[in-house]
Design an enzyme around this catalytic site. Structure first.
Site, short mmCIF file in Angstrom:
data_model
loop_
_atom_site.label_atom_id
_atom_site.label_comp_id
_atom_site.label_asym_id
_atom_site.label_seq_id
_atom_site.Cartn_x
_atom_site.Cartn_y
_atom_site.Cartn_z
N HIS A 136 -38.07 -6.05 65.11
CA HIS A 136 -38.45 -5.09 64.03
C HIS A 136 -39.53 -5.68 63.37
CE1 HIS A 136 -37.63 -2.13 61.14
NE2 HIS A 136 -36.41 -2.30 61.01
N ASP A 193 -40.84 -0.23 64.23
CA ASP A 193 -40.05 0.41 63.13
C ASP A 193 -39.06 1.38 63.71
OD1 ASP A 193 -41.40 -1.10 61.17
OD2 ASP A 193 -43.21 0.25 60.92
#
Length: 452
Positions: free
Chosen positions: A425, A429
């Site tokens: 992450h 995204d």
């Protein structure tokens, strides 16, 4: 004449190797290029061939021992006519004199809690460059640790991956205020917990150290359970998985794809494909080709991290996880974007076969930019795989099975598969991950590419 057998260098960043198994014993006859022993390194397990024909006169390094490259591990008494191999041994001796310290300089590896108490290498304090790999320096940078203050247990004081991980776990010397005083005063990590029923350690040694000293590579039995030491490969896998979880914040996206059209095509073409090409037709090349198309559309998923920089790779080097009887390895299909379906199938099958035969080269398990693992081949519905560093994503494939699904308000039986994307992450995204999965799914469900 006597021919020395040396520990080979299995890649530019490899400075030591562990002998996991001798395939011959002292006194056995051996032919040139016949497998002599097996080794395990940070990169790959491999069989090492004999440099000469003759008789194995002496084994100098036993199973389970780790020694620097160019160390003489055995001596062969060459048979008549085999003296042509002697010149190859001479440069090896010369390289050993310049590239590696005497084997005696490498003592038994310290217990995991020891690095925080060890004195730093003299080379670091004198301003010389610390020997370490790019991965070690990356871990040190991300954890604000001065690698020059980490005691190196590798060849010539080289800081290994296990050294830097021990420093991270023990709160190693900060880069902003590293000093020998900091290193010497760092608190030692607590020793591993002693399993119930294991005799207590004596003389201050940990229970694990007692086990290692007693039976380095054998099982030990205590009542209703046994203690089984990790193999070298299992240790490497453990280090890699812990590192990945420490470095990358894992997030998961799950989708499913209708594989009915591909399953029908495979059933129809399976026999002809194998007769024409000499290679088996599996489902994996379909997933690799679909992954390449998705990586081209969303290059952020085909990336790696270097400090605060994101490296977007132009080539799609797809690592394929291969389950072995003794562990797991991830050989890489290099430049998959340049290969057609048949090229991917042949490359993938060749890598998998040589992985199981311990014939892979170190460069064939390096430079991957994205990975695929297939728990579905063992019947798994889907999995949540750990990212293969330094990648930022890995695709998990579930089992392909027939399930009832709704199509145009009617229930139909279709061949379905669950797809899981584990992603870092820091870079990827959720929106990009799901767009990637949508592209992957569309390619699989609307397959048009010829497979021959």
């Amino acid at each position: 004449m006597a021919v020395d057998v040396i520990m080979p260098q299995m890649g530019e960043s490899i400075f030591e190797g562990t002998i996991t198994k001798w395939l011959k014993k002292a006194g056995d006859k051996i032919e040139r290029d016949e497998p002599l022993f097996e080794i395990s390194t940070d990169k790959v397990d491999a069989e090492i061939p004999s440099p000469s024909a003759g008789v194995l006169k002496e084994i100098k390094v036993g199973e389970g021992q780790t020694v620097p490259i160019q160390t003489v591990v055995a001596v062969i008494e060459a048979s008549d006519g085999a003296s042509s191999s002697a010149p190859a041994a001479a440069p090896a001796k010369q390289a050993a004199a310049t590239a590696a310290p005497p084997p005696a300089a490498k003592s038994a590896a310290p217990a995991p809690s020891a690095p925080a108490l060890a004195a730093p290498q003299p080379a670091a304090s004198s301003g010389e460059k610390v020997r370490s790999s790019p991965l070690v320096r990356k871990i040190a940078r991300e954890n604000n640790i001065d690698v020059s203050q980490v005691p190196g247990t590798g060849a010539g004081g080289r800081v290994s991956k296990s050294d830097i991980l021990s420093a991270v776990q023990g709160g190693g010397a900060p880069a902003a205020a590293a000093s020998s005083a900091t290193t010497s005063s760092a608190p030692a990590a607590p020793p591993p917990a002693r399993p119930a029923g294991v005799p207590p350690a004596t003389g201050g040694a940990s229970a694990s150290a007692v086990l290692e000293n007693a039976v380095p590579r054998e099982k030990m039995y205590f009542g209703h359970y046994e203690v089984q030491p990790m193999t070298v490969m299992r240790q490497r896998i453990a280090e890699h998985m812990v590192l990945s979880k420490h470095v990358s914040p894992h997030v998961y996206s799950v989708d499913e794809a209708d594989m009915t059209a591909i399953a029908t095509l495979r059933a129809k073409m399976k026999t002809k494909f194998e007769e024409t090409t000499g290679t088996k037709l599996t489902f994996m090349p379909f997933f690799v080709r679909a992954a390449v198309e998705a990586l081209r559309a969303f290059p952020t998923v085909n990336a790696s991290v270097d400090g605060t920089n994101i490296i977007l790779h132009k080539e799609c080097n797809i690592g394929i996880a291969v389950a072995l009887d003794w562990g797991l390895i991830v050989p890489v299909i290099k430049n998959a974007e340049e290969k057609n379906f048949l090229g991917i199938a042949r490359t993938m099958n060749d890598l998998a076969e040589r992985a199981r035969a311990k014939k892979l080269k170190p460069e064939e398990v390096a430079e991957g930019t994205f990975a695929i693992t297939n728990p579905g081949v063992f019947g798994g519905l889907f999995g949540l795989p750990v990212i293969n560093q330094p990648n930022v994503a890995i695709l998990g494939l579930g089992t392909i099975e027939k399930r009832p699904v709704v199509i145009d308000d009617a229930i139909a039986i279709r061949s379905m598969v669950y797809l899981t994307l584990s992603y870092d992450h820091r870079v990827v995204d959720g929106a990009v991950a799901h767009q990637f999965m949508a592209k992957l799914k569309h390619t699989l469900e609307n397959w048009t590419e010829s497979i021959l």
